[in-house]
Design a protein around this motif. Sequence first.
Motif, short mmCIF file in Angstrom:
data_model
loop_
_atom_site.label_atom_id
_atom_site.label_comp_id
_atom_site.label_asym_id
_atom_site.label_seq_id
_atom_site.Cartn_x
_atom_site.Cartn_y
_atom_site.Cartn_z
N TYR A 162 0.86 -1.19 0.00
CA TYR A 162 0.00 0.00 0.00
C TYR A 162 0.89 1.23 0.00
N ASP A 163 0.31 2.39 -0.27
CA ASP A 163 0.97 3.67 -0.05
C ASP A 163 -0.08 4.67 0.38
N GLU A 164 0.25 5.94 0.39
CA GLU A 164 -0.68 6.94 0.92
C GLU A 164 -1.96 7.04 0.12
N THR A 165 -1.94 6.58 -1.13
CA THR A 165 -3.13 6.67 -1.96
C THR A 165 -4.10 5.50 -1.78
N THR A 166 -3.69 4.50 -1.00
CA THR A 166 -4.44 3.24 -0.95
C THR A 166 -4.78 2.86 0.48
N VAL A 167 -6.06 2.74 0.78
CA VAL A 167 -6.50 2.24 2.08
C VAL A 167 -6.46 0.71 2.00
N LEU A 186 -10.58 -4.00 2.07
CA LEU A 186 -11.53 -4.21 0.98
C LEU A 186 -12.55 -3.09 0.92
N SER A 187 -12.87 -2.53 2.07
CA SER A 187 -13.87 -1.47 2.14
C SER A 187 -13.31 -0.08 1.83
N GLY A 188 -11.99 0.04 1.67
CA GLY A 188 -11.39 1.30 1.27
C GLY A 188 -11.72 2.46 2.19
N TRP A 189 -11.84 3.65 1.60
CA TRP A 189 -12.09 4.86 2.39
C TRP A 189 -13.46 4.85 3.05
N THR A 190 -14.38 4.05 2.52
CA THR A 190 -15.71 3.94 3.15
C THR A 190 -15.59 3.57 4.61
N HIS A 230 -7.52 -1.99 11.34
CA HIS A 230 -8.63 -1.03 11.42
C HIS A 230 -8.39 0.00 12.50
N LEU A 231 -7.86 -0.43 13.65
CA LEU A 231 -7.66 0.50 14.76
C LEU A 231 -6.59 1.54 14.45
N GLU A 232 -5.52 1.13 13.75
CA GLU A 232 -4.49 2.10 13.37
C GLU A 232 -5.06 3.15 12.42
N LEU A 233 -5.88 2.72 11.48
CA LEU A 233 -6.51 3.68 10.58
C LEU A 233 -7.46 4.59 11.34
N ALA A 234 -8.18 4.02 12.31
CA ALA A 234 -9.09 4.83 13.11
C ALA A 234 -8.32 5.90 13.89
N ARG A 235 -7.23 5.50 14.53
CA ARG A 235 -6.43 6.47 15.30
C ARG A 235 -5.90 7.57 14.40
N ALA A 236 -5.41 7.18 13.23
CA ALA A 236 -4.90 8.18 12.29
C ALA A 236 -6.00 9.15 11.87
N VAL A 272 -1.79 7.69 4.88
CA VAL A 272 -3.02 7.42 4.13
C VAL A 272 -4.08 8.47 4.44
N VAL A 273 -4.28 8.73 5.72
CA VAL A 273 -5.33 9.67 6.12
C VAL A 273 -4.98 11.09 5.71
N ARG A 274 -3.72 11.49 5.88
CA ARG A 274 -3.32 12.84 5.46
C ARG A 274 -3.56 13.03 3.96
N HIS A 275 -3.20 12.04 3.18
CA HIS A 275 -3.37 12.16 1.73
C HIS A 275 -4.85 12.29 1.36
N HIS A 276 -5.67 11.43 1.93
CA HIS A 276 -7.09 11.46 1.59
C HIS A 276 -7.77 12.75 2.09
N ASP A 277 -7.38 13.19 3.26
CA ASP A 277 -7.95 14.45 3.77
C ASP A 277 -7.56 15.63 2.89
N ALA A 278 -6.39 15.55 2.27
CA ALA A 278 -5.92 16.65 1.41
C ALA A 278 -6.47 16.55 -0.01
N HIS A 279 -7.09 15.42 -0.37
CA HIS A 279 -7.59 15.21 -1.73
C HIS A 279 -9.04 14.75 -1.66
N PRO A 280 -9.96 15.70 -1.67
CA PRO A 280 -11.39 15.33 -1.55
C PRO A 280 -11.85 14.28 -2.56
N ALA A 281 -11.29 14.29 -3.77
CA ALA A 281 -11.73 13.34 -4.78
C ALA A 281 -11.38 11.91 -4.41
#
Length: 332
Positions: free
Chosen positions: A157-162, A165-169, A230-236, A298-307
Amino acid sequence: MSGRILFLGGNGMIGSAAAHEAVASGAELTIVTRSEPRRPVPPGARVLNGDVRDPAALRALLGDERWDAVVNWVAFTPADLDGHVEYFGERTGQYVLISTCSVFGRPVPLLPITESSPRRQPVFGYARDKIACELALEEAHREHGFPVTIVRPFHTYDETTVPLLSGWTAVERMRAGEPVVVHGDGTSLWTLMHSSDFARAFVPLLGEGHAIGESVNVVSGEVLTWDQIHLELARAAGVRDPLLVHRSSQTIAAEIPGWDEVLEHDFRHTMLFDTTKLRRLVPGFAPRVSFAEGARQVVRHHDAHPAAREVSTELAAAFDRLASPPHGSRVV
């Protein structure tokens, strides 16, 4: 690696990371791709437009050029290798097939997984076809000395990829206090690797004579449960107490049919790897990006890119159906 490197494909996530690492290490890199690269190409790399699956077109494009290493990122079936043994057998010192650790049979009979663990996948088409590619090139090596190296990434993965399977949802639902479904009881073990770490481990294998005729699992040593992921993504994402709902893979697949094959034959199984061979071939390699840091990226990238913050209403509805009844339980 400072030699001449040819990438067949490789404009995706890990290929792009490897391209930048290769150029930074002094390699003269050429990339062959049918379409415009989706990610930035490193300065100094040469890009040629062509179909790597068309043997005649590839010969016309490359002529008699010779390479220290050729990396095939886009061989998904044996047909994608047509003509490659004959053409590249005289033009490169090493031919690298990018395969996958999904080739290993599930459940794995003995953990940790090594390069010699049994390969078997009668159902999961992607992995089954990769096994066929491996076997075809291994036979060419045995019969004709074709200089193949098989490289198997796992879940990168990288910053563009959650890496869910459920991705950013899933991230948006955790932020909203809504339930997110995790397969099984959330305790099966998994391994994630940041693409930059993959690139740092991979590039030194190019031109490495000791890797000829070998397969190498290029994986991280960091082991996580699916709940921890999941918990690491939640904390981020600033969520301290996400609502995680555990359901069997079969129950989830009945509600989300598109997930059945990957859950049944991949994600629900514990996957632990022995990295002895990788560390022997690439002395001193150690991952630099923990998943805690990777999740923040991952979270910083997605927060900075609404699309990039795409939410699936169909998946959200399926999670709601799976979560009630019975109610999920909070996991800390």
